[in-house]
Motif scaffolding. Structure first.
Motif, short mmCIF file in Angstrom:
data_model
loop_
_atom_site.label_atom_id
_atom_site.label_comp_id
_atom_site.label_asym_id
_atom_site.label_seq_id
_atom_site.Cartn_x
_atom_site.Cartn_y
_atom_site.Cartn_z
N GLY A 121 16.79 -11.55 14.85
CA GLY A 121 15.96 -10.58 14.14
C GLY A 121 15.46 -11.12 12.81
N GLU A 122 14.43 -10.49 12.28
CA GLU A 122 13.90 -10.88 10.99
C GLU A 122 14.94 -10.64 9.91
N ARG A 123 14.92 -11.48 8.91
CA ARG A 123 15.88 -11.33 7.82
C ARG A 123 15.63 -10.06 7.01
N PHE A 124 14.34 -9.79 6.76
CA PHE A 124 13.96 -8.56 6.05
C PHE A 124 12.92 -7.84 6.90
N PRO A 125 13.35 -7.09 7.90
CA PRO A 125 12.38 -6.43 8.78
C PRO A 125 11.56 -5.40 8.01
N ARG A 126 10.42 -5.08 8.54
CA ARG A 126 9.49 -4.15 7.89
C ARG A 126 10.11 -2.78 7.67
N SER A 127 10.93 -2.34 8.62
CA SER A 127 11.54 -1.02 8.47
C SER A 127 12.46 -0.96 7.25
N LYS A 128 13.19 -2.06 7.01
CA LYS A 128 14.07 -2.09 5.84
C LYS A 128 13.25 -2.07 4.55
N PHE A 129 12.15 -2.80 4.54
CA PHE A 129 11.30 -2.82 3.36
C PHE A 129 10.75 -1.43 3.06
N TRP A 166 0.82 -1.22 0.00
CA TRP A 166 0.00 0.00 0.00
C TRP A 166 0.85 1.27 0.00
N PRO A 167 1.98 1.36 0.76
CA PRO A 167 2.79 2.60 0.70
C PRO A 167 3.35 2.85 -0.70
N VAL A 168 3.71 1.76 -1.41
CA VAL A 168 4.22 1.94 -2.78
C VAL A 168 3.13 2.50 -3.68
N GLY A 169 1.92 1.95 -3.57
CA GLY A 169 0.82 2.47 -4.38
C GLY A 169 0.51 3.92 -4.05
N PHE A 170 0.57 4.26 -2.74
CA PHE A 170 0.34 5.65 -2.35
C PHE A 170 1.39 6.59 -2.96
N ALA A 171 2.66 6.15 -2.92
CA ALA A 171 3.73 6.98 -3.49
C ALA A 171 3.57 7.14 -4.99
N VAL A 172 3.18 6.05 -5.68
CA VAL A 172 2.95 6.14 -7.12
C VAL A 172 1.83 7.12 -7.42
N GLY A 173 0.78 7.09 -6.62
CA GLY A 173 -0.32 8.04 -6.82
C GLY A 173 0.14 9.48 -6.65
N GLY A 215 13.57 0.90 1.75
CA GLY A 215 13.88 0.68 0.35
C GLY A 215 12.77 1.16 -0.57
N ALA A 216 11.50 0.89 -0.18
CA ALA A 216 10.37 1.33 -1.01
C ALA A 216 10.32 2.86 -1.10
N THR A 217 10.54 3.53 0.03
CA THR A 217 10.50 4.99 0.04
C THR A 217 11.61 5.58 -0.82
N LEU A 218 12.83 5.04 -0.68
CA LEU A 218 13.93 5.55 -1.49
C LEU A 218 13.70 5.29 -2.98
N GLY A 219 13.19 4.09 -3.30
CA GLY A 219 12.95 3.78 -4.70
C GLY A 219 11.89 4.66 -5.32
N VAL A 220 10.78 4.83 -4.61
CA VAL A 220 9.71 5.68 -5.14
C VAL A 220 10.18 7.13 -5.20
N GLY A 221 10.95 7.56 -4.21
CA GLY A 221 11.48 8.92 -4.25
C GLY A 221 12.37 9.15 -5.46
N ALA A 222 13.18 8.12 -5.79
CA ALA A 222 14.02 8.23 -6.99
C ALA A 222 13.17 8.32 -8.25
N LEU A 223 12.10 7.52 -8.30
CA LEU A 223 11.21 7.58 -9.47
C LEU A 223 10.55 8.95 -9.59
N ILE A 224 10.10 9.49 -8.47
CA ILE A 224 9.47 10.81 -8.50
C ILE A 224 10.47 11.87 -8.94
N GLY A 225 11.68 11.80 -8.36
CA GLY A 225 12.71 12.78 -8.75
C GLY A 225 13.04 12.70 -10.23
N GLY A 226 13.15 11.46 -10.74
CA GLY A 226 13.44 11.31 -12.17
C GLY A 226 12.30 11.82 -13.03
N ALA A 227 11.05 11.50 -12.62
CA ALA A 227 9.90 11.93 -13.42
C ALA A 227 9.77 13.45 -13.47
#
Length: 318
Positions: free
Chosen positions: A98-106, A18-25, A109-121
């Protein structure tokens, strides 16, 4: 005694998209503000829907009352001596791995990736509009200056013409033209640009300009060529900073760093056509027998030969 609320991990929502979809919106909304209101509306709708789903998952389980554990009975009074801290069982259990891929890491990464997409767009279109036009659609096509017979042999004329008649007078340019006659059976013309090699000011002919004998030729696509004869031309001068040139465009005095630029030309069906503009270091000789040291078109103030030209290894698009 405070009631035990259990392990905090029980209240953390599971990782979701859902955060990724929100960022895309949000990205679509920002891009749509610049590009299209339809895209902005779609982005706003996506942001609202995914934002609602994100908040719903994040707050699920917090509204329920925590289960209270029964209060433990008080321990009987101990009569034995206290056990040293270095002995006995641990006061707290060992922490689980600890979890191998904790929620905070996910989320990170999602925030940085979407931020890069927004910056590029947002950045790429703006930078493209600033940079790309400088490398495309530069120069001009062949320009019809009318019948070659309209330029008497041995006589200078001021010719004004439009680089693009569809854009009107803003594209009007000036060149100084002399018909040199024939050389080896080929027509020879000297066509000199009026752009000063110092800072680009329009140079003027040093001679008698016969405005009363000006003629205009109306050509195709709305193009208008105006010709004014010049009598007794001895050279060219720049009224801005005192640059001086001889009849062949060679610098003779003042701050210019080279000679005046020239135009290539072609004769087809008895008509004179201007072609590409090029820069000149020096012209030796006159008229049809002149030997020209020509270079790729350079900007005003740029050297094209000698040690100084090493400072300009690459020329910008012209």
């Amino acid at each position: 005694m405070e009631p035990h609320r259990g392990d905090d991990k029980a209240h953390l929502p599971a990782p979701s998209l859902w955060p990724v979809g929100f960022a895309v919106g949000i990205a679509c909304l920002l891009v749509g503000v610049v590009v299209s209101l339809v895209v902005a509306a779609v982005g706003g709708a996506l942001a609202i829907v995914f934002g609602f789903l994100w908040v719903r998952d994040a707050t699920r389980g917090y509204g329920a009352a925590p289960a209270l554990e029964p209060e433990a009975a008080p321990a009987p009074t101990a009569t034995a001596p206290a056990i040293p801290a270095s002995e006995g069982e641990a006061g707290m259990p060992e922490p689980e791995p600890g979890e191998r891929f904790p929620r905070s890491k996910f989320l990170e990464g999602a925030t940085l990736g979407v931020g890069a997409l927004i910056g590029g767009a947002v950045t790429v279109p703006a930078v493209g509009l600033m940079v790309v036009p400088a490398f495309t659609h530069q120069g001009h096509g062949e320009i019809d200056l009318g019948p070659a017979s309209d330029y008497p042999e041995g006589q200078w004329a001021i010719a004004t013409f439009m680089l693009d008649p569809s854009e009107g007078e803003v594209t009007r340019r000036t060149a100084y033209i002399r018909n040199n006659g024939f050389l080896g059976g080929q027509a020879s013309f000297t066509i000199i640009s009026n752009r000063c090699a110092h800072l680009g000011c329009p140079v003027q002919p040093n001679g008698l300009i016969q405005d009363d004998q000006a003629k205009e030729a109306h050509l195709k696509h709305g193009a208008v060529v105006r010709r004014i004869p010049v009598v007794g031309l001895s050279g060219f001068g720049c009224p801005c900073h005192g640059g001086a040139y001889d009849k062949e465009g060679n610098r003779t005095a003042g701050p210019p760093v080279r000679g005046l630029d020239r135009y290539d030309f072609a004769i087809r069906d008895g008509r004179l056509f201007l072609r590409k503009t090029y820069s000149v270091a020096r012209v030796e000789g006159e008229g049809a027998s002149a030997r020209i040291r020509r270079y790729e078109l350079a900007g005003p103030g740029q050297h094209v030969h000698g040690i100084e030209s090493w400072l300009y290894p690459l020329q910008p698009p012209h």
